[in-house]
Design an enzyme around this catalytic site. Structure first.
Site, PDB file in Angstrom:
ATOM      1  N   LYS A 160     -16.127  53.625  72.964  1.00  0.00           N
ATOM      2  CA  LYS A 160     -14.957  52.754  72.861  1.00  0.00           C
ATOM      3  C   LYS A 160     -13.769  53.418  73.559  1.00  0.00           C
ATOM      4  O   LYS A 160     -13.276  54.453  73.128  1.00  0.00           O
ATOM      5  CB  LYS A 160     -14.616  52.491  71.392  1.00  0.00           C
ATOM      6  CG  LYS A 160     -13.439  51.550  71.184  1.00  0.00           C
ATOM      7  CD  LYS A 160     -13.225  51.303  69.694  1.00  0.00           C
ATOM      8  CE  LYS A 160     -12.078  50.350  69.430  1.00  0.00           C
ATOM      9  NZ  LYS A 160     -11.874  50.130  67.978  1.00  0.00           N
TER      10      LYS A 160
ATOM     11  N   GLY B  17      -9.105  44.144  70.196  1.00  0.00           N
ATOM     12  CA  GLY B  17      -7.660  44.219  70.351  1.00  0.00           C
ATOM     13  C   GLY B  17      -7.148  45.583  70.758  1.00  0.00           C
ATOM     14  O   GLY B  17      -6.038  45.710  71.266  1.00  0.00           O
ATOM     15  N   PHE B  18      -7.970  46.633  70.560  1.00  0.00           N
ATOM     16  CA  PHE B  18      -7.502  47.982  70.838  1.00  0.00           C
ATOM     17  C   PHE B  18      -8.247  48.671  71.980  1.00  0.00           C
ATOM     18  O   PHE B  18      -7.857  49.753  72.400  1.00  0.00           O
ATOM     19  CB  PHE B  18      -7.623  48.846  69.573  1.00  0.00           C
ATOM     20  CG  PHE B  18      -6.700  48.413  68.472  1.00  0.00           C
ATOM     21  CD1 PHE B  18      -5.380  48.839  68.428  1.00  0.00           C
ATOM     22  CD2 PHE B  18      -7.147  47.559  67.477  1.00  0.00           C
ATOM     23  CE1 PHE B  18      -4.523  48.440  67.421  1.00  0.00           C
ATOM     24  CE2 PHE B  18      -6.307  47.149  66.456  1.00  0.00           C
ATOM     25  CZ  PHE B  18      -4.990  47.583  66.433  1.00  0.00           C
ATOM     26  N   GLY B  19      -9.336  48.075  72.466  1.00  0.00           N
ATOM     27  CA  GLY B  19     -10.052  48.745  73.537  1.00  0.00           C
ATOM     28  C   GLY B  19     -11.321  48.019  73.947  1.00  0.00           C
ATOM     29  O   GLY B  19     -11.671  46.970  73.398  1.00  0.00           O
TER      30      GLY B  19
ATOM     31  N   VAL C 281     -15.510  48.408  74.641  1.00  0.00           N
ATOM     32  CA  VAL C 281     -16.679  49.192  74.241  1.00  0.00           C
ATOM     33  C   VAL C 281     -17.715  49.142  75.369  1.00  0.00           C
ATOM     34  O   VAL C 281     -18.070  48.062  75.851  1.00  0.00           O
ATOM     35  CB  VAL C 281     -17.298  48.662  72.936  1.00  0.00           C
ATOM     36  CG1 VAL C 281     -18.499  49.511  72.543  1.00  0.00           C
ATOM     37  CG2 VAL C 281     -16.254  48.662  71.824  1.00  0.00           C
TER      38      VAL C 281
ATOM     39  N   LEU D 162     -19.956  46.307  76.606  1.00  0.00           N
ATOM     40  CA  LEU D 162     -20.623  45.670  75.471  1.00  0.00           C
ATOM     41  C   LEU D 162     -19.728  44.638  74.801  1.00  0.00           C
ATOM     42  O   LEU D 162     -20.205  43.660  74.231  1.00  0.00           O
ATOM     43  CB  LEU D 162     -21.039  46.723  74.437  1.00  0.00           C
ATOM     44  CG  LEU D 162     -22.133  47.699  74.852  1.00  0.00           C
ATOM     45  CD1 LEU D 162     -22.292  48.800  73.795  1.00  0.00           C
ATOM     46  CD2 LEU D 162     -23.455  46.980  75.048  1.00  0.00           C
ATOM     47  N   GLY D 163     -18.424  44.884  74.846  1.00  0.00           N
ATOM     48  CA  GLY D 163     -17.486  43.970  74.206  1.00  0.00           C
ATOM     49  C   GLY D 163     -16.069  44.490  74.309  1.00  0.00           C
ATOM     50  O   GLY D 163     -15.825  45.617  74.748  1.00  0.00           O
TER      51      GLY D 163
ATOM     52  N   ASP E  23      -9.063  46.092  57.607  1.00  0.00           N
ATOM     53  CA  ASP E  23      -9.352  45.136  58.686  1.00  0.00           C
ATOM     54  C   ASP E  23     -10.811  44.692  58.605  1.00  0.00           C
ATOM     55  O   ASP E  23     -11.508  44.593  59.609  1.00  0.00           O
ATOM     56  CB  ASP E  23      -9.057  45.744  60.050  1.00  0.00           C
ATOM     57  CG  ASP E  23      -8.896  44.682  61.141  1.00  0.00           C
ATOM     58  OD1 ASP E  23      -8.648  43.504  60.798  1.00  0.00           O
ATOM     59  OD2 ASP E  23      -9.018  45.013  62.334  1.00  0.00           O
TER      60      ASP E  23
END
Length: 273
Positions: A62, A44-46, A48, A40-41, A173
Site C-alpha cells: 500500500k 482514500g489514503f493510497g 494498493v 489491486l485497488g 473505520d
C-alpha cells in the site's frame, strides 16, 4: 541490493517473522516500479499494488498518497499493527519510510523549480485474494448461503473482539471495504489508519478532525467526538444489516421493503440456530 532482496524474500516466507523495514528499491522491484498493471485497488489514503516475489508468492503493498499523508497517522498505524497477529486480522508484514529530494515546479507556472523533500510511506500486508466484503454483499448478499453469511459475521466479531479485548484498540473505520475475504471466505479486518489505542481507558473525547465513513460512524462519535468500543459496535451493526439484507439503509425505506427485510432477517435467524 541482490543480497538484500534474497534476505528479505527469505524472511517473507517465514510465517513467524516479525514485521520489518523494507527498502523502497525492494518494493519497486516486486511491483514493477508501481506499474498500473500491478494495481489491486485504490482507497482514500493510497493505492494498493501486487508485489510478486521470485518464488511467486504475492504480498500487498500500500503506497500512501503523498499529498494526503499525515506522519502521525502513518506512525500510528505502523505502531498499532506491529503487535497484532490474529487469523481474522490481515497480517502486517512491514513498512517503508524513506524520503527523496526532488525538483518541484512552482505552481505559478513561471517555469521555476524548487527542491523539496518528498516522503515515501508504504505498508506491506499479506495478500488476501478474494477482494473485500463489499464485493460480496449486495442484492440480498449476492445469493450467499445463510450459513456462509453467519460464518462471515462470526469471523468479523471474532477479530473485533480481539482488537477490543486484547489490543485495547478501537478501529473507527470498520466497513465492508476494510474487511478482506480470503479464498475460503474467511474475513480479515484491515486498514488501521484511524484506529486509537486506549490502554485501560474505556472512553475518550477527541476534538480533532473526526475522520471516518458516513453511514458507519456512530452518532456520538460523529457529533460529540466520543470514542469507545461502542463506535465499532455501531459500525458492526450496519455491516450485519448489509450482510443479511444486502442494503445498508434498512429499515428506513417503504413499508413493503421493510416488511420483506424483516422476513429475511427472521429466515436468517432460523437457519443459523
Amino acid at each position: 541490493m541482490q543480497r538484500t532482496r534474497d534476505d528479505l524474500e527469505k524472511k517473507l516466507h517465514d510465517s513467524n517473522t516479525t514485521p520489518m523495514f523494507f527498502p523502497l528499491e525492494f518494493l519497486k522491484a516486486i511491483t514493477c516500479d508501481f506499474s498500473t498493471e500491478s494495481v489491486l485497488g485504490e482507497g482514500g489514503f493510497g493505492v494498493v499494488y501486487k508485489g510478486v516475489l521470485r518464488s511467486g508468492k504475492v504480498i500487498a503493498v500500500k503506497k500512501l498518497f503523498e499529498i494526503r499523508l499525515k506522519e502521525d497517522t502513518f506512525q500510528n498505524e505502523v505502531r498499532y499493527l506491529m503487535g497484532i497477529k490474529h487469523q481474522k486480522i490481515v497480517q502486517f508484514l512491514g513498512y517503508c519510510a524513506e524520503s527523496s529530494w526532488e525538483a518541484i515546479e512552482q505552481p505559478s507556472g513561471s517555469g521555476k523549480f524548487i527542491f523539496g523533500e518528498l516522503p515515501k510511506r508504504l505498508l506491506c500486508f499479506e495478500y488476501v485474494c478474494n477482494k473485500s466484503l463489499d464485493n460480496h454483499i449486495s442484492d440480498e448478499s449476492s445469493g450467499l448461503e445463510w450459513n456462509m453469511r453467519y460464518e462471515i459475521i462470526k469471523g468479523i466479531c471474532n477479530g473485533l473482539h480481539f482488537l477490543h479485548e486484547e489490543c485495547h484498540m478501537v478501529h473507527l473505520d470498520l466497513k465492508p471495504e476494510n474487511i478482506l475475504m480470503d479464498s475460503t471466505m474467511i474475513p480479515k479486518i484491515a486498514d488501521f489508519g484511524l484506529s486509537r489505542i486506549f490502554g485501560e481507558q474505556q472512553t475518550r473525547i477527541v476534538t480533532d478532525n473526526r475522520a471516518g465513513t458516513c453511514g458507519y460512524m456512530a452518532p456520538e462519535y460523529l457529533i460529540r467526538g466520543v470514542v469507545s468500543n461502542k463506535a465499532d459496535i455501531f459500525s458492526l451493526g450496519v455491516i450485519l444489516i448489509e450482510i443479511i439484507t444486502g442494503d445498508r439503509d434498512y429499515p428506513y425505506f417503504h413499508h413493503d421493503r421493510s416488511q420483506r427485510d424483516a422476513t429475511t432477517f427472521q429466515q436468517f435467524t432460523e437457519k443459523v440456530r
